[in-house]
Write a protein that holds these residues in place. Structure first.
Motif, PDB file in Angstrom:
ATOM      1  N   GLU A  60     -27.224  -3.494 -26.350  1.00  0.00           N
ATOM      2  CA  GLU A  60     -28.075  -3.063 -27.460  1.00  0.00           C
ATOM      3  C   GLU A  60     -27.824  -3.907 -28.702  1.00  0.00           C
ATOM      4  O   GLU A  60     -28.755  -4.266 -29.422  1.00  0.00           O
ATOM      5  CB  GLU A  60     -27.854  -1.579 -27.766  1.00  0.00           C
ATOM      6  N   ASN A  82     -24.479  -8.544 -35.372  1.00  0.00           N
ATOM      7  CA  ASN A  82     -24.892  -7.961 -34.095  1.00  0.00           C
ATOM      8  C   ASN A  82     -24.388  -8.788 -32.915  1.00  0.00           C
ATOM      9  O   ASN A  82     -23.872  -8.241 -31.936  1.00  0.00           O
ATOM     10  CB  ASN A  82     -26.418  -7.853 -34.000  1.00  0.00           C
ATOM     11  N   LEU A 126     -30.521  -6.097 -30.711  1.00  0.00           N
ATOM     12  CA  LEU A 126     -30.672  -5.968 -32.161  1.00  0.00           C
ATOM     13  C   LEU A 126     -30.481  -7.310 -32.844  1.00  0.00           C
ATOM     14  O   LEU A 126     -31.185  -7.645 -33.793  1.00  0.00           O
ATOM     15  CB  LEU A 126     -29.647  -4.975 -32.723  1.00  0.00           C
ATOM     16  N   ASN A 150     -33.133  -9.077 -35.216  1.00  0.00           N
ATOM     17  CA  ASN A 150     -32.814  -9.438 -36.597  1.00  0.00           C
ATOM     18  C   ASN A 150     -32.925 -10.941 -36.827  1.00  0.00           C
ATOM     19  O   ASN A 150     -33.382 -11.370 -37.884  1.00  0.00           O
ATOM     20  CB  ASN A 150     -31.415  -8.931 -36.986  1.00  0.00           C
TER      21      ASN A 150
END
Length: 163
Positions: A63, A83, A67, A71
């Protein structure tokens, strides 16, 4: 009786029982409270008070990678870098995903003019997959394309010198 008022009456009932008062009739509301329209209740599969199960560490890492890509695509490079690092620290399972995280980190570092960090990430990529190559569009980028080519050439030289 509406559910929102019931806990109050339950508490008052308990209080009156403890203090020895016999009835709650004097405390009942004198105005009529309209009932909310019936709503279909969904049965809960969890027990009350039970904690939600933790996501497996690998799932969290995946995840974080997703992300990070999101981003990055949005131009939030600092957040994306966090991340990607979280994904790597969280134990990305597949080598392909590890390569992706390192590659994006390299891109971010190159764009941020952090050449040594960029080189370090590309070295990690080649450590995971010595045959890795950037796509033609990625390789043509003016900031990270030349850095990747340098790192790849150094890697080839080191392998040749070991033989």
């Amino acid at each position: 009786m509406p559910e929102s008022i019931y806990p109050r009456f339950l508490c008052l009932s308990l209080l009156l029982t403890i203090t020895g008062c016999a009835s709650l009739t004097a405390l009942k509301p004198t105005h009529k409270v309209e009932e909310a329209p019936a709503v279909r209740k969904v049965e809960k599969t969890e027990e009350p008070g039970a904690k939600k199960p933790e996501l497996p560490v690998v799932k969290k890492a995946e995840e974080e990678l997703s992300l990070g890509i999101h981003n990055y695509d949005e131009g939030n490079y600092k957040i994306a870098a966090g991340n990607f690092q979280n994904a790597l620290d969280g134990g990305l399972a597949s080598i392909g995903n590890q390569i992706t995280a390192h590659k994006y980190l390299a891109f971010i570092y190159c764009v941020s003019r952090e050449r040594l960090a960029c080189r370090g990430e590309f070295k990690q990529v080649l450590k995971l997959n010595p045959k890795f190559d950037l796509t033609p569009a990625e390789a043509g980028h003016p900031l990270w394309g030349p850095v990747f080519r340098e790192v790849k050439a150094e890697d080839r030289r080191k392998k040749r010198d070991r033989k």
